[in-house]
Design a protein around this motif. Sequence first.
Motif, short mmCIF file in Angstrom:
data_model
loop_
_atom_site.label_atom_id
_atom_site.label_comp_id
_atom_site.label_asym_id
_atom_site.label_seq_id
_atom_site.Cartn_x
_atom_site.Cartn_y
_atom_site.Cartn_z
N LEU A 204 45.72 37.59 -20.93
CA LEU A 204 46.95 36.80 -20.98
C LEU A 204 46.87 35.61 -20.03
CD1 LEU A 204 49.49 39.72 -21.27
CD2 LEU A 204 49.40 37.76 -22.81
N LYS A 205 46.36 35.82 -18.85
CA LYS A 205 46.24 34.71 -17.89
C LYS A 205 45.30 33.63 -18.42
CE LYS A 205 45.31 37.13 -14.13
NZ LYS A 205 45.12 37.49 -12.69
N SER A 206 44.31 34.02 -19.21
CA SER A 206 43.33 33.06 -19.70
C SER A 206 43.85 32.22 -20.87
CB SER A 206 42.04 33.78 -20.12
OG SER A 206 42.25 34.53 -21.31
N VAL A 207 44.88 32.72 -21.59
CA VAL A 207 45.34 32.00 -22.78
C VAL A 207 46.76 31.47 -22.68
CG1 VAL A 207 43.81 33.32 -24.29
CG2 VAL A 207 46.16 34.09 -23.96
N SER A 208 47.54 31.94 -21.70
CA SER A 208 48.94 31.51 -21.59
C SER A 208 49.19 30.92 -20.21
CB SER A 208 49.88 32.69 -21.83
OG SER A 208 51.20 32.35 -21.50
N SER A 209 49.50 29.64 -20.17
CA SER A 209 49.79 28.99 -18.89
C SER A 209 51.07 29.55 -18.29
CB SER A 209 49.90 27.48 -19.08
OG SER A 209 50.94 27.16 -20.01
N GLU A 210 52.05 29.89 -19.14
CA GLU A 210 53.31 30.45 -18.61
C GLU A 210 53.06 31.81 -17.96
OE1 GLU A 210 54.65 28.13 -22.38
OE2 GLU A 210 53.02 29.50 -21.85
N PHE A 211 52.29 32.65 -18.63
CA PHE A 211 51.99 33.95 -18.04
C PHE A 211 51.24 33.78 -16.72
CE2 PHE A 211 49.76 37.88 -17.28
CZ PHE A 211 50.64 38.86 -17.71
N GLY A 212 50.27 32.88 -16.71
CA GLY A 212 49.51 32.64 -15.49
C GLY A 212 50.37 32.12 -14.35
N GLU A 213 51.41 31.36 -14.66
CA GLU A 213 52.30 30.83 -13.63
C GLU A 213 53.27 31.89 -13.12
OE1 GLU A 213 56.02 27.63 -13.24
OE2 GLU A 213 54.73 27.61 -15.03
N TRP A 214 53.78 32.74 -14.02
CA TRP A 214 54.83 33.69 -13.64
C TRP A 214 54.30 35.00 -13.09
CZ3 TRP A 214 57.39 32.77 -19.05
CH2 TRP A 214 57.98 31.49 -19.07
N TRP A 215 53.10 35.41 -13.47
CA TRP A 215 52.58 36.72 -13.05
C TRP A 215 52.49 36.85 -11.53
CZ3 TRP A 215 52.23 41.32 -15.07
CH2 TRP A 215 51.38 42.26 -14.49
N PRO A 216 52.04 35.86 -10.78
CA PRO A 216 51.93 36.02 -9.32
C PRO A 216 53.28 36.18 -8.60
CG PRO A 216 50.52 34.24 -10.07
CD PRO A 216 51.43 34.59 -11.21
N ARG A 217 54.39 35.97 -9.27
CA ARG A 217 55.69 36.10 -8.62
C ARG A 217 56.08 37.56 -8.37
NH1 ARG A 217 59.27 31.70 -12.16
NH2 ARG A 217 57.91 29.90 -11.80
N HIS A 218 55.43 38.48 -9.06
CA HIS A 218 55.70 39.92 -8.88
C HIS A 218 57.16 40.28 -9.15
CE1 HIS A 218 51.82 41.40 -7.16
NE2 HIS A 218 51.67 40.11 -6.98
N ASP A 219 57.80 39.60 -10.09
CA ASP A 219 59.16 39.96 -10.47
C ASP A 219 59.14 41.28 -11.24
OD1 ASP A 219 60.16 37.63 -9.37
OD2 ASP A 219 59.97 36.49 -11.24
N VAL A 220 60.13 42.13 -10.98
CA VAL A 220 60.26 43.40 -11.69
C VAL A 220 61.69 43.58 -12.15
CG1 VAL A 220 58.32 44.61 -10.62
CG2 VAL A 220 60.53 44.60 -9.47
N LEU A 221 61.86 44.17 -13.33
CA LEU A 221 63.18 44.46 -13.89
C LEU A 221 63.12 45.83 -14.57
CD1 LEU A 221 64.21 41.09 -15.61
CD2 LEU A 221 65.32 42.14 -13.62
N PRO A 222 64.23 46.56 -14.58
CA PRO A 222 64.27 47.83 -15.30
C PRO A 222 64.47 47.59 -16.79
CG PRO A 222 66.41 47.40 -14.32
CD PRO A 222 65.51 46.27 -13.88
N GLN A 223 64.13 48.59 -17.60
CA GLN A 223 64.48 48.53 -19.01
C GLN A 223 66.00 48.51 -19.13
OE1 GLN A 223 62.51 48.03 -21.48
NE2 GLN A 223 60.56 48.32 -20.42
N SER A 224 66.51 47.74 -20.06
CA SER A 224 67.96 47.63 -20.17
C SER A 224 68.36 47.36 -21.61
CB SER A 224 68.48 46.50 -19.27
OG SER A 224 67.97 45.25 -19.70
#
Length: 305
Positions: A204-224
């Motif tokens: 995902l990091k290799s093909v999606s610039s958005e994923f590569g930008e957001w992944w290092p933020r370590h945001d977490v959310l519960p299922q809802s």
Amino acid sequence: MTRDQIRRQELSNFLRTRRARVSTVDVGLPAAPRRRTPGLRREEVAQLAKMSVTWYTWLEQARPISVSAEMLDNLARVLRLDGIERVQLFQLALREPVLDSKPKAQRISPLLKQMLDQMEHLPAFIVGPRWDVLGWNLAAGAFFGFSSIAPAERNMVWLFFTDSALRSLIVDWPTRARDVLARFRVNYGRHAGDKHFVQLVERLKSVSSEFGEWWPRHDVLPQSEGLKRYNHPLVGRLQLQHVSFSVMDDPELTLTIMAPARTTDSVAKIQQIINHFKSSQGSSDYPDGHRDSLPHLGAKTRITG
């Protein structure tokens, strides 16, 4: 790196991102002068959490040190973690809940598949811990076109970030995609170091610039549960309510059911989508042999990493 090294590095990165969000004023310390990096310093976290600076530094350096639940409680308090972030901290540090070293095969039971099929008018599907789509009913096949997607790509996170058809279907894609990433991150934390999760993230990091930008933020959310908006090429705008459940016999499986909002014309629209799909494909192709016929899903444009 070994699986345990990856887990410790994930914990290190998670602590750093949470520490960067907290100011001295937030925790009752005097306002600090302008700093080169945001947030608390390591020594301030250690002082407030009543632990040695050396120990906390080693924790952020991903060293193989032991940690107690009491210490983690103190860190969660100082770093002002919410409920799901606290779960993530404990999963990464203590592996709670402890996972079976020999996980179950990724499949659904015939009875569960039968129940999916009987929900004729509500799109429903089941994903595994890595969000691979393991089963779906006719309504979900009509809406998402799962059977026209190669099995190796039939993963909800992968599709969210690489499938142009799915992106065009979703209203407010950036917000929805960040939410998907944050919810997937909880599963990733529970399986930190698992090679199949690592491979998916690297792809995902290799093909999606958005994923590569957001992944290092370590945001977490519960299922809802909630109301989601779509823009379907056959019927236009519609609203679907989502709710997800863990499967009792295997909590690593998640069942998602989508119900049209009754305050709109979405009930009629979802039925129109299903009827169009059935008339185009024929009942003999259901449930496993059908191919998608909707305009935007019949000829997908997809990045293949």
